[in-house]
Design a protein around this motif. Structure first.
Motif, PDB file in Angstrom:
ATOM      1  N   ALA A  80      41.178  52.872  37.278  1.00  0.00           N
ATOM      2  CA  ALA A  80      42.398  52.371  37.926  1.00  0.00           C
ATOM      3  C   ALA A  80      42.368  50.852  38.026  1.00  0.00           C
ATOM      4  O   ALA A  80      43.377  50.183  37.777  1.00  0.00           O
ATOM      5  N   ILE A  81      41.224  50.296  38.368  1.00  0.00           N
ATOM      6  CA  ILE A  81      41.085  48.844  38.462  1.00  0.00           C
ATOM      7  C   ILE A  81      41.270  48.200  37.095  1.00  0.00           C
ATOM      8  O   ILE A  81      41.951  47.182  36.963  1.00  0.00           O
ATOM      9  N   ALA A  82      40.702  48.805  36.060  1.00  0.00           N
ATOM     10  CA  ALA A  82      40.846  48.263  34.700  1.00  0.00           C
ATOM     11  C   ALA A  82      42.311  48.272  34.263  1.00  0.00           C
ATOM     12  O   ALA A  82      42.801  47.301  33.665  1.00  0.00           O
ATOM     13  N   ILE A  83      43.022  49.346  34.567  1.00  0.00           N
ATOM     14  CA  ILE A  83      44.441  49.429  34.207  1.00  0.00           C
ATOM     15  C   ILE A  83      45.240  48.388  34.995  1.00  0.00           C
ATOM     16  O   ILE A  83      46.083  47.683  34.442  1.00  0.00           O
ATOM     17  N   PHE A  89      37.157  47.921  47.385  1.00  0.00           N
ATOM     18  CA  PHE A  89      37.604  46.538  47.568  1.00  0.00           C
ATOM     19  C   PHE A  89      36.689  45.566  46.825  1.00  0.00           C
ATOM     20  O   PHE A  89      37.170  44.640  46.173  1.00  0.00           O
ATOM     21  N   ASP A  90      35.378  45.787  46.936  1.00  0.00           N
ATOM     22  CA  ASP A  90      34.418  44.896  46.269  1.00  0.00           C
ATOM     23  C   ASP A  90      34.585  44.917  44.756  1.00  0.00           C
ATOM     24  O   ASP A  90      34.603  43.868  44.109  1.00  0.00           O
ATOM     25  N   ARG A  91      34.706  46.094  44.183  1.00  0.00           N
ATOM     26  CA  ARG A  91      34.864  46.213  42.727  1.00  0.00           C
ATOM     27  C   ARG A  91      36.168  45.573  42.260  1.00  0.00           C
ATOM     28  O   ARG A  91      36.206  44.914  41.228  1.00  0.00           O
ATOM     29  N   ALA A  92      37.223  45.804  43.000  1.00  0.00           N
ATOM     30  CA  ALA A  92      38.522  45.234  42.621  1.00  0.00           C
ATOM     31  C   ALA A  92      38.509  43.718  42.756  1.00  0.00           C
ATOM     32  O   ALA A  92      39.056  43.012  41.901  1.00  0.00           O
ATOM     33  N   ASP A  93      37.888  43.230  43.814  1.00  0.00           N
ATOM     34  CA  ASP A  93      37.825  41.793  44.037  1.00  0.00           C
ATOM     35  C   ASP A  93      37.089  41.084  42.899  1.00  0.00           C
ATOM     36  O   ASP A  93      37.482  39.995  42.492  1.00  0.00           O
ATOM     37  N   GLU A  94      36.044  41.727  42.378  1.00  0.00           N
ATOM     38  CA  GLU A  94      35.302  41.163  41.249  1.00  0.00           C
ATOM     39  C   GLU A  94      36.194  40.969  40.021  1.00  0.00           C
ATOM     40  O   GLU A  94      35.950  40.098  39.196  1.00  0.00           O
ATOM     41  N   ARG A  95      37.234  41.791  39.910  1.00  0.00           N
ATOM     42  CA  ARG A  95      38.130  41.741  38.749  1.00  0.00           C
ATOM     43  C   ARG A  95      39.466  41.074  39.075  1.00  0.00           C
ATOM     44  O   ARG A  95      40.371  41.046  38.246  1.00  0.00           O
ATOM     45  N   GLY A  96      39.622  40.576  40.299  1.00  0.00           N
ATOM     46  CA  GLY A  96      40.848  39.899  40.686  1.00  0.00           C
ATOM     47  C   GLY A  96      42.025  40.830  40.906  1.00  0.00           C
ATOM     48  O   GLY A  96      43.178  40.423  40.747  1.00  0.00           O
ATOM     49  N   VAL A 103      46.158  48.281  42.975  1.00  0.00           N
ATOM     50  CA  VAL A 103      45.616  49.636  43.089  1.00  0.00           C
ATOM     51  C   VAL A 103      45.800  50.112  44.523  1.00  0.00           C
ATOM     52  O   VAL A 103      45.561  49.361  45.470  1.00  0.00           O
ATOM     53  N   HIS A 104      46.225  51.352  44.664  1.00  0.00           N
ATOM     54  CA  HIS A 104      46.241  52.000  45.977  1.00  0.00           C
ATOM     55  C   HIS A 104      45.281  53.177  45.895  1.00  0.00           C
ATOM     56  O   HIS A 104      45.479  54.093  45.092  1.00  0.00           O
ATOM     57  N   ALA A 105      44.226  53.142  46.712  1.00  0.00           N
ATOM     58  CA  ALA A 105      43.257  54.230  46.762  1.00  0.00           C
ATOM     59  C   ALA A 105      43.551  55.079  47.993  1.00  0.00           C
ATOM     60  O   ALA A 105      43.504  54.576  49.117  1.00  0.00           O
TER      61      ALA A 105
END
Length: 149
Positions: free
Chosen positions: A26-29, A73-80, A37-39
């Motif tokens: 989801a983060i990659a997309i 949140f951490d993973r998404a933040d790494e990818r902006g 992304v909404h989890a």
């Protein structure tokens, strides 16, 4: 050739390894489409019943879900990528039609999701993994494009 217009990707999660993989996709997309992304953390039947009867402490459940969503949140933040979260009961003792698949589709409509990423049925079958039966339902009835991982 038609292109997708994606502003919000919904990723239902339950704390399982499979839902972590779904979040990664989801983060990659979202990164590719400059989307959010909404989890939605879907609580299992045992937890939902336990909360309703008072056998399960809501603060313990909140801590567990918060811990998982912090990794999101951490993973998404790494990818902006921006992330929002929510928690939903995957089952109800009062509404027979409430199950993980319907909760995912209802959440998708509520947050106006353009794309869904759902985990496939896990191999382990642990009782806490509530999304195991939802993927097929979501694939059959979603009005949005769905990626099952």
């Amino acid at each position: 050739m038609a292109t997708l217009d994606i502003d919000l990707v919904l990723a239902p999660v339950d704390g399982s390894d499979e839902s972590q993989q779904a979040v990664e996709h989801a983060i990659a997309i979202a990164e590719e489409y400059d989307a959010t992304v909404h989890a939605v953390y879907v609580l299992g039947e045992d937890v939902a019943r336990g909360i309703e009867t008072g056998a399960v402490d809501e603060s313990v459940v909140a801590t567990d879900t918060e811990s998982f969503t912090e990794t999101v949140f951490d993973r998404a933040d790494e990818r902006g990528v921006s992330v929002t979260t929510s928690i939903a009961y995957g089952f109800s003792t009062k509404v027979k039609t409430t199950h993980p698949g319907s909760v995912i589709l209802d959440t998708a409509e509520e947050v106006d999701a353009d794309f869904l990423v759902v985990p496939r049925e896990p191999v382990s079958g642990d009782p806490g993994e509530v999304l195991e039966k939802a993927a097929e339902y979501v694939l059959l009835y979603a009005s949005q494009p769905v990626l099952s991982v």
